[in-house]
Structures are given as structure tokens and as C-alpha cells.
Design a protein around this motif. Structure first.
Motif, PDB file in Angstrom:
ATOM      1  N   LEU A 295       0.758  -1.375   0.247  1.00 27.00           N
ATOM      2  CA  LEU A 295      -0.176   0.166   0.008  1.00 27.00           C
ATOM      3  C   LEU A 295       0.939   1.137   0.422  1.00 27.00           C
ATOM      4  CD1 LEU A 295      -3.294  -0.882   2.369  1.00 27.00           C
ATOM      5  CD2 LEU A 295      -2.417  -0.677  -0.054  1.00 27.00           C
ATOM      6  N   LEU A 296       2.440   1.520   0.598  1.00 28.88           N
ATOM      7  CA  LEU A 296       2.896   2.438   0.330  1.00 28.88           C
ATOM      8  C   LEU A 296       3.129   3.076  -1.119  1.00 28.88           C
ATOM      9  CD1 LEU A 296       4.726   3.962   2.510  1.00 28.88           C
ATOM     10  CD2 LEU A 296       6.731   2.693   0.917  1.00 28.88           C
ATOM     11  N   GLN A 297       2.862   2.278  -2.052  1.00 20.89           N
ATOM     12  CA  GLN A 297       2.529   3.237  -2.984  1.00 20.89           C
ATOM     13  C   GLN A 297       1.987   4.001  -3.565  1.00 20.89           C
ATOM     14  OE1 GLN A 297       5.310   4.092  -5.759  1.00 20.89           O
ATOM     15  NE2 GLN A 297       4.127   5.833  -6.183  1.00 20.89           N
ATOM     16  N   SER A 298       0.485   3.591  -3.337  1.00 21.54           N
ATOM     17  CA  SER A 298      -0.382   4.427  -3.428  1.00 21.54           C
ATOM     18  C   SER A 298      -0.822   5.706  -2.177  1.00 21.54           C
ATOM     19  CB  SER A 298      -1.753   3.207  -3.406  1.00 21.54           C
ATOM     20  OG  SER A 298      -2.265   2.995  -1.236  1.00 21.54           O
ATOM     21  N   GLN A 299      -0.039   5.486  -0.786  1.00 18.54           N
ATOM     22  CA  GLN A 299      -0.190   6.506  -0.411  1.00 18.54           C
ATOM     23  C   GLN A 299       1.055   7.610  -0.394  1.00 18.54           C
ATOM     24  OE1 GLN A 299       0.938   5.585   3.803  1.00 18.54           O
ATOM     25  NE2 GLN A 299      -1.196   4.396   4.094  1.00 18.54           N
ATOM     26  N   PHE A 300       2.327   7.095  -1.382  1.00 17.00           N
ATOM     27  CA  PHE A 300       2.658   7.629  -1.713  1.00 17.00           C
ATOM     28  C   PHE A 300       2.322   8.955  -3.598  1.00 17.00           C
ATOM     29  CE2 PHE A 300       6.265   6.576   0.443  1.00 17.00           C
ATOM     30  CZ  PHE A 300       7.442   7.741   0.152  1.00 17.00           C
ATOM     31  N   ASP A 301       1.279   8.323  -3.945  1.00 19.77           N
ATOM     32  CA  ASP A 301       0.810   8.833  -4.861  1.00 19.77           C
ATOM     33  C   ASP A 301      -0.665   9.509  -4.216  1.00 19.77           C
ATOM     34  OD1 ASP A 301       1.933   6.788  -6.823  1.00 19.77           O
ATOM     35  OD2 ASP A 301       0.160   5.241  -7.484  1.00 19.77           O
ATOM     36  N   THR A 302      -1.195   9.202  -3.166  1.00 20.89           N
ATOM     37  CA  THR A 302      -2.065  10.489  -2.614  1.00 20.89           C
ATOM     38  C   THR A 302      -1.244  11.381  -1.366  1.00 20.89           C
ATOM     39  OG1 THR A 302      -3.437   8.019  -1.937  1.00 20.89           O
ATOM     40  CG2 THR A 302      -4.044  10.451  -0.629  1.00 20.89           C
ATOM     41  N   LEU A 303      -0.321  11.062  -1.715  1.00 22.56           N
ATOM     42  CA  LEU A 303       0.633  12.518  -0.582  1.00 22.56           C
ATOM     43  C   LEU A 303       0.344  14.063  -0.633  1.00 22.56           C
ATOM     44  CD1 LEU A 303       2.038  12.890   2.515  1.00 22.56           C
ATOM     45  CD2 LEU A 303       3.840  12.519   1.248  1.00 22.56           C
ATOM     46  N   GLU A 304      -0.204  14.799  -0.199  1.00 20.61           N
ATOM     47  CA  GLU A 304      -0.312  16.087  -0.608  1.00 20.61           C
ATOM     48  C   GLU A 304       0.177  16.736   0.402  1.00 20.61           C
ATOM     49  OE1 GLU A 304      -4.401  17.522  -0.510  1.00 20.61           O
ATOM     50  OE2 GLU A 304      -4.879  16.181  -2.762  1.00 20.61           O
ATOM     51  N   PRO A 305       2.180  16.878   0.091  1.00 20.10           N
ATOM     52  CA  PRO A 305       2.260  17.757   1.643  1.00 20.10           C
ATOM     53  C   PRO A 305       1.606  19.480   2.343  1.00 20.10           C
ATOM     54  CG  PRO A 305       3.248  16.583  -0.409  1.00 20.10           C
ATOM     55  CD  PRO A 305       2.358  16.730  -0.761  1.00 20.10           C
ATOM     56  N   PRO A 306       1.727  19.572   3.346  1.00 22.82           N
ATOM     57  CA  PRO A 306       1.371  20.302   3.755  1.00 22.82           C
ATOM     58  C   PRO A 306       2.069  21.653   3.017  1.00 22.82           C
ATOM     59  CG  PRO A 306       2.846  19.281   4.894  1.00 22.82           C
ATOM     60  CD  PRO A 306       2.522  18.283   4.447  1.00 22.82           C
ATOM     61  N   SER A 307       1.685  22.802   3.319  1.00 17.65           N
ATOM     62  CA  SER A 307       1.791  24.011   2.257  1.00 17.65           C
ATOM     63  C   SER A 307       1.111  25.137   3.002  1.00 17.65           C
ATOM     64  CB  SER A 307       1.574  23.692   0.309  1.00 17.65           C
ATOM     65  OG  SER A 307       0.104  24.249   0.574  1.00 17.65           O
ATOM     66  N   ALA A 308       1.242  26.584   2.401  1.00 17.23           N
ATOM     67  CA  ALA A 308       1.257  27.590   3.242  1.00 17.23           C
ATOM     68  C   ALA A 308      -0.662  27.530   3.609  1.00 17.23           C
ATOM     69  CB  ALA A 308       1.453  28.845   2.735  1.00 17.23           C
ATOM     70  N   PRO A 309      -1.442  28.204   2.950  1.00 10.83           N
ATOM     71  CA  PRO A 309      -0.497  28.422   4.654  1.00 10.83           C
ATOM     72  C   PRO A 309      -1.027  28.035   5.979  1.00 10.83           C
ATOM     73  CG  PRO A 309      -3.374  28.986   4.310  1.00 10.83           C
ATOM     74  CD  PRO A 309      -3.179  28.362   2.733  1.00 10.83           C
ATOM     75  N   GLU A 310      -1.064  25.958   5.777  1.00  8.51           N
ATOM     76  CA  GLU A 310      -1.072  25.386   6.481  1.00  8.51           C
ATOM     77  C   GLU A 310       0.515  25.917   7.974  1.00  8.51           C
ATOM     78  OE1 GLU A 310      -2.108  21.131   5.757  1.00  8.51           O
ATOM     79  OE2 GLU A 310      -1.271  22.168   4.682  1.00  8.51           O
ATOM     80  N   ASN A 311       0.316  25.627   9.131  1.00  6.87           N
ATOM     81  CA  ASN A 311       1.201  25.799  10.034  1.00  6.87           C
ATOM     82  C   ASN A 311       1.930  24.350  10.230  1.00  6.87           C
ATOM     83  OD1 ASN A 311       2.219  27.264  11.691  1.00  6.87           O
ATOM     84  ND2 ASN A 311       1.343  26.869  13.111  1.00  6.87           N
ATOM     85  N   PHE A 312       2.813  24.751   9.469  1.00 15.15           N
ATOM     86  CA  PHE A 312       4.165  23.575   9.344  1.00 15.15           C
ATOM     87  C   PHE A 312       5.526  23.107   9.827  1.00 15.15           C
ATOM     88  CE2 PHE A 312       3.856  24.724   4.938  1.00 15.15           C
ATOM     89  CZ  PHE A 312       5.075  24.200   4.565  1.00 15.15           C
TER      90      PHE A 312
END
Length: 187
Positions: free
Chosen positions: A147-164
Motif C-alpha cells: 500500500l506504500l505506493q498508493s500512499q505516496f501517490d495520495t500524499l499532498e504535502p502541507p503548504s502555506a497557509p498550513e502551519n507546519f
């Protein structure tokens, strides 16, 4: 925004969310939750068979986690939550509740603001190779390495304006915890 009431330690399976989250909570004296402990059995069964979860599977689980965060922070308890939260929509649900927007209509149709969780996101990121190597060494976890590849495909890394912040998983645990604590001190 002010200091966070809750920290979300997020990333794909195998990135170290549970380990980092538990150590961080211990370091800060905050309460720790592992989101995996709150998956309904149907979700666990799907994942153990290598079937990726869809939004219909995840949204009730995320709403439950939002309610837990809200309950704790309302009582003055700061919280660390380890949760994959791969999409921005999922992180919005953790902050705001069901539809990811902090408002609802009362009986008269007047819009009222819902309470939001002040959430600081710690994104544990690493290469597919490093994280897949970790998953292959794991025993007794319901997430299959496939399932790891599907997770990498789904991943939307945080970006502004998120506090991260983003932390590379190639660092040692003590260095990861120290980086997060140092970042929180300047929030």
C-alpha cells in the motif's frame, strides 16, 4: 494563530509517526493518540488485504479524531496525534470537523462558527526507498508494504497557509524530536 493546542505528526506508513509522536508527547508532557488505534475493524481488514482506504472509509474516522482533539483541547489538554493525514482535506477535517470548514447553520439558518483545533503539522518525509525498507522490517502491523505506493501517490504535502514543518526521516530520533521542540518554542 498563537501556540498550537495540538500537534499532528503525519506522513506515509513507515515514516515513524507513532514513534516520533509518542516521544514528542512524552517530551512535552502532552497526551498522545495514535490514529491507527481508532480505525474501525472494516478499515483494518481492508488495509490488511492490501486494499487502499477511500475517502468514505476515512472521513468518519477523521471526524472521530477531530472530536477527540476538540474534547481534549477544550479541557486544557494539549495533544500529539500520529495520523497519516495524507490529503489537505483530511487535515482540514482534523482542524474543523466533518466538511473541513469551521461553520454550521443553526435551526434558524443563521451560520455559526464551530470551534477549531489550533493544529501544528509535523510532516515526516522520506524517500520511497528508505520508507519501504522500514516497512519490510515491520512485523505485526496491519498496513501491508504494497500500500506504500498508493500512499505516496495520495500524499499532498502541507503548504502555506498550513502551519507546519517538514522533517526528514533520515535523521536520528533525538535530532527529529529536538528540531520539533525547537520549532515549537518560536511559535
Amino acid at each position: 494563530m498563537g501556540p498550537p493546542e495540538a500537534l499532528l505528526v503525519m506522513g506515509v506508513s513507515g515514516s515513524g509517526k507513532s514513534t516520533v509522536g509518542a516521544l514528542l508527547a512524552s517530551e512535552l508532557g502532552w497526551k498522545f493518540y495514535d490514529a491507527d488505534d481508532y480505525h474501525p475493524e472494516a478499515n483494518r481488514m481492508k488495509m490488511s488485504k492490501g486494499i487502499p482506504l477511500n475517502d468514505q472509509d476515512r472521513i468518519p474516522w477523521l471526524c472521530n479524531l477531530h472530536d477527540i482533539l476538540l474534547r481534549d483541547v477544550a479541557s486544557g489538554q494539549c495533544v500529539v496525534l500520529a495520523c497519516s493525514a495524507l490529503k489537505k482535506m483530511y487535515r482540514d477535517i482534523l482542524i474543523c470537523g466533518k466538511d473541513g470548514t469551521p461553520r454550521k447553520c443553526d435551526e434558524s439558518g443563521k451560520e455559526e462558527k464551530l470551534p477549531k483545533v489550533k493544529l501544528f503539522v509535523v510532516h515526516l518525509n522520506g524517500s520511497f526507498e528508505v520508507i519501504s525498507g522500514r516497512l519490510l522490517k515491520r512485523k505485526g502491523h496491519f498496513m501491508s508494504p504494497e500500500l506504500l505506493q498508493s500512499q505516496f501517490d495520495t500524499l499532498e504535502p502541507p503548504s502555506a497557509p498550513e502551519n507546519f514543518i517538514q522533517i526528514c526521516v533520515d535523521k536520528g530520533l533525538s535530532e527529529i524530536i529536538a528540531s520539533i521542540v525547537e520549532t515549537l518554542e518560536v511559535q
